[in-house]
Design a protein around this motif. Structure first.
Motif, PDB file in Angstrom:
ATOM      1  N   SER A  24       1.217  47.251  43.761  1.00 51.04           N
ATOM      2  CA  SER A  24       1.446  48.052  44.967  1.00 51.04           C
ATOM      3  C   SER A  24       2.253  47.318  46.022  1.00 51.04           C
ATOM      4  CB  SER A  24       0.102  48.489  45.557  1.00 51.04           C
ATOM      5  OG  SER A  24      -0.588  49.329  44.653  1.00 51.04           O
ATOM      6  N   TYR A  25       2.117  46.011  46.124  1.00 52.89           N
ATOM      7  CA  TYR A  25       2.852  45.251  47.138  1.00 52.89           C
ATOM      8  C   TYR A  25       4.342  45.220  46.839  1.00 52.89           C
ATOM      9  CZ  TYR A  25       3.165  41.324  43.906  1.00 52.89           C
ATOM     10  OH  TYR A  25       3.455  40.535  42.823  1.00 52.89           O
ATOM     11  N   LEU A  26       4.726  45.513  45.588  1.00 53.73           N
ATOM     12  CA  LEU A  26       6.133  45.613  45.213  1.00 53.73           C
ATOM     13  C   LEU A  26       6.581  47.060  45.061  1.00 53.73           C
ATOM     14  CD1 LEU A  26       6.340  42.849  42.447  1.00 53.73           C
ATOM     15  CD2 LEU A  26       7.327  42.722  44.737  1.00 53.73           C
ATOM     16  N   GLU A  27       5.688  47.923  44.589  1.00 52.55           N
ATOM     17  CA  GLU A  27       6.057  49.310  44.308  1.00 52.55           C
ATOM     18  C   GLU A  27       6.095  50.169  45.572  1.00 52.55           C
ATOM     19  OE1 GLU A  27       4.434  50.794  40.351  1.00 52.55           O
ATOM     20  OE2 GLU A  27       3.060  49.134  40.785  1.00 52.55           O
ATOM     21  N   GLN A  28       5.128  49.966  46.459  1.00 51.70           N
ATOM     22  CA  GLN A  28       5.113  50.692  47.736  1.00 51.70           C
ATOM     23  C   GLN A  28       4.802  49.693  48.861  1.00 51.70           C
ATOM     24  OE1 GLN A  28       2.747  54.325  45.923  1.00 51.70           O
ATOM     25  NE2 GLN A  28       3.742  54.994  47.806  1.00 51.70           N
ATOM     26  N   PRO A  29       5.756  48.780  49.107  1.00 52.16           N
ATOM     27  CA  PRO A  29       5.488  47.679  50.030  1.00 52.16           C
ATOM     28  C   PRO A  29       5.258  48.111  51.468  1.00 52.16           C
ATOM     29  CG  PRO A  29       7.809  47.706  49.397  1.00 52.16           C
ATOM     30  CD  PRO A  29       7.100  48.684  48.512  1.00 52.16           C
ATOM     31  N   GLU A  30       5.973  49.145  51.919  1.00 49.23           N
ATOM     32  CA  GLU A  30       5.830  49.540  53.331  1.00 49.23           C
ATOM     33  C   GLU A  30       4.422  50.045  53.610  1.00 49.23           C
ATOM     34  OE1 GLU A  30       8.181  50.702  51.301  1.00 49.23           O
ATOM     35  OE2 GLU A  30      10.051  49.804  52.052  1.00 49.23           O
TER      36      GLU A  30
ATOM     37  N   ILE B 141       7.274  55.741  36.953  1.00 50.13           N
ATOM     38  CA  ILE B 141       8.451  56.090  37.755  1.00 50.13           C
ATOM     39  C   ILE B 141       9.166  54.874  38.323  1.00 50.13           C
ATOM     40  CG2 ILE B 141       7.564  58.359  38.412  1.00 50.13           C
ATOM     41  CD1 ILE B 141       6.858  57.137  41.153  1.00 50.13           C
ATOM     42  N   ASN B 142       8.505  53.705  38.291  1.00 52.28           N
ATOM     43  CA  ASN B 142       9.083  52.501  38.898  1.00 52.28           C
ATOM     44  C   ASN B 142       9.627  51.504  37.880  1.00 52.28           C
ATOM     45  OD1 ASN B 142       8.379  53.376  41.506  1.00 52.28           O
ATOM     46  ND2 ASN B 142       6.309  52.547  41.290  1.00 52.28           N
TER      47      ASN B 142
ATOM     48  N   GLY C  96      -3.606  51.655  42.967  1.00 52.30           N
ATOM     49  CA  GLY C  96      -2.517  52.479  42.451  1.00 52.30           C
ATOM     50  C   GLY C  96      -3.035  53.482  41.435  1.00 52.30           C
ATOM     51  N   LYS C  97      -2.578  54.705  41.541  1.00 55.68           N
ATOM     52  CA  LYS C  97      -3.049  55.771  40.647  1.00 55.68           C
ATOM     53  C   LYS C  97      -2.723  55.459  39.187  1.00 55.68           C
ATOM     54  CE  LYS C  97      -4.846  59.888  39.953  1.00 55.68           C
ATOM     55  NZ  LYS C  97      -4.180  61.132  40.411  1.00 55.68           N
ATOM     56  N   HIS C  98      -1.639  54.722  38.957  1.00 53.37           N
ATOM     57  CA  HIS C  98      -1.182  54.455  37.591  1.00 53.37           C
ATOM     58  C   HIS C  98      -1.413  52.996  37.175  1.00 53.37           C
ATOM     59  CE1 HIS C  98       0.748  58.408  37.570  1.00 53.37           C
ATOM     60  NE2 HIS C  98       1.134  58.137  38.802  1.00 53.37           N
ATOM     61  N   ASP C  99      -2.436  52.373  37.757  1.00 52.93           N
ATOM     62  CA  ASP C  99      -2.763  50.979  37.454  1.00 52.93           C
ATOM     63  C   ASP C  99      -3.384  50.891  36.063  1.00 52.93           C
ATOM     64  OD1 ASP C  99      -3.664  48.331  37.380  1.00 52.93           O
ATOM     65  OD2 ASP C  99      -4.174  48.322  39.516  1.00 52.93           O
ATOM     66  N   VAL C 100      -2.740  50.156  35.157  1.00 54.02           N
ATOM     67  CA  VAL C 100      -3.266  50.007  33.798  1.00 54.02           C
ATOM     68  C   VAL C 100      -4.233  48.839  33.681  1.00 54.02           C
ATOM     69  CG1 VAL C 100      -1.228  51.044  32.721  1.00 54.02           C
ATOM     70  CG2 VAL C 100      -1.291  48.563  33.090  1.00 54.02           C
ATOM     71  N   ALA C 101      -4.322  48.011  34.705  1.00 50.68           N
ATOM     72  CA  ALA C 101      -5.188  46.832  34.659  1.00 50.68           C
ATOM     73  C   ALA C 101      -6.501  47.039  35.408  1.00 50.68           C
ATOM     74  CB  ALA C 101      -4.456  45.615  35.236  1.00 50.68           C
TER      75      ALA C 101
ATOM     76  N   ALA D  70      12.572  43.632  41.062  1.00 51.86           N
ATOM     77  CA  ALA D  70      11.189  43.154  41.158  1.00 51.86           C
ATOM     78  C   ALA D  70      10.648  42.811  39.776  1.00 51.86           C
ATOM     79  CB  ALA D  70      10.316  44.209  41.824  1.00 51.86           C
ATOM     80  N   ARG D  71      10.977  43.646  38.797  1.00 52.75           N
ATOM     81  CA  ARG D  71      10.510  43.379  37.437  1.00 52.75           C
ATOM     82  C   ARG D  71      11.113  42.075  36.913  1.00 52.75           C
ATOM     83  NH1 ARG D  71      12.572  47.623  33.973  1.00 52.75           N
ATOM     84  NH2 ARG D  71      13.671  46.100  32.700  1.00 52.75           N
ATOM     85  N   GLY D  72      12.389  41.878  37.202  1.00 50.16           N
ATOM     86  CA  GLY D  72      13.043  40.649  36.775  1.00 50.16           C
ATOM     87  C   GLY D  72      12.445  39.418  37.426  1.00 50.16           C
TER      88      GLY D  72
END
Length: 255
Positions: free
Chosen positions: A233-239, A147-148, A200-205, A155-157
């Protein structure tokens, strides 16, 4: 006269093919009474001196030397992403007296599986054949939760830009260093300092189930499980991640 001690210090250790820049936005809202240190790990960012050893233990020694150079003898809170967590675990094993607390963000005390080591070798071969730029174009995007991936283009860039500027010798050396790291779950079980696990629930690493199991290991532990995050997670859900880290800092430093 007794010399004044250094202020409570939080040290942020970035991950593989990242740099200290990844923490800029994340750390901006932190209270001013914390001392925030964001070193570049060997071979990353502007820390481009020749690196003879990319093992987690050698990188931990680098962090200790950095803290000594910064005049920071007191125990610090280590906040670490991915490979930074592997480095922090090696540091805590060798220098536990320097660690006041540990936050592992999308990281693990488990070693690589055989499959993961084989994948790292494939990545090394790809980088040596096609270069760092091509590698980063395919490496970064899957680290985000589905979703991100198109939502967090800035952030990806940033990660792709930092990764493409990372020397090939750092990419291949760090991949080999991570593949060779030992298991350190016993350190979690015996830790005399508080440990926060962010997963993260969707962590591939770092498999989510592995992170959940490890979150229960430390005698003094807490956890943040994020449904909407992948490996960043620090970029995807930082708060949410920041709140958990600040709560750990308050517990560690009594503030």
């Amino acid at each position: 006269m007794t010399p004044a001690s250094t202020p409570p210090t939080i040290v942020f250790l970035h991950g593989f093919a990242e740099s200290r820049e990844v923490w800029t936005d994340f750390t901006r809202p932190f209270p001013a009474d914390y001392r925030l240190l964001t070193p570049n790990l060997p071979g990353h960012g502007t820390n481009l001196a020749p690196v003879p050893d990319f093992s987690m233990e050698a990188q931990a020694r680098h962090v200790i030397d950095y803290l000594n150079q910064k005049g920071c003898p007191d125990p610090v809170l280590l906040v670490c992403h991915s490979m930074g967590g592997y480095v922090a675990l090696a540091l805590a094993e060798r220098w536990p007296q320097r660690v006041a607390g540990l936050a592992l963000i999308n990281s693990t005390a488990l070693p690589d599986t055989d499959e993961k080591r084989q994948n790292r070798e494939k990545n090394i071969g790809f980088v040596e054949k096609y270069g760092v730029g091509k590698f980063m174009e395919s490496f970064v995007r899957p680290l985000f939760a589905p979703i991100n991936r198109d939502r967090l283009t800035e952030a990806r860039g940033l990660l792709e830009e930092i990764g493409k500027a990372t020397p090939e010798s750092t990419i291949t050396g760090a991949l080999r260093g991570m593949a060779a790291r030992p298991e350190r779950t016993q350190l979690l079980r015996k830790a005399a300092f508080p440990v926060l696990m962010v997963a993260g629930k969707h962590d591939v690493a770092v498999h989510f189930e592995d992170a959940v199991r490890q979150a229960a290991m430390p005698p003094i532990g807490s956890a943040l499980f994020l449904e909407g995050s992948g490996h960043l997670s620090y970029l995807e859900q930082p708060e949410a991640t920041r709140r958990a880290v600040l709560a750990l800092a308050e517990a560690v430093f009594g503030r």
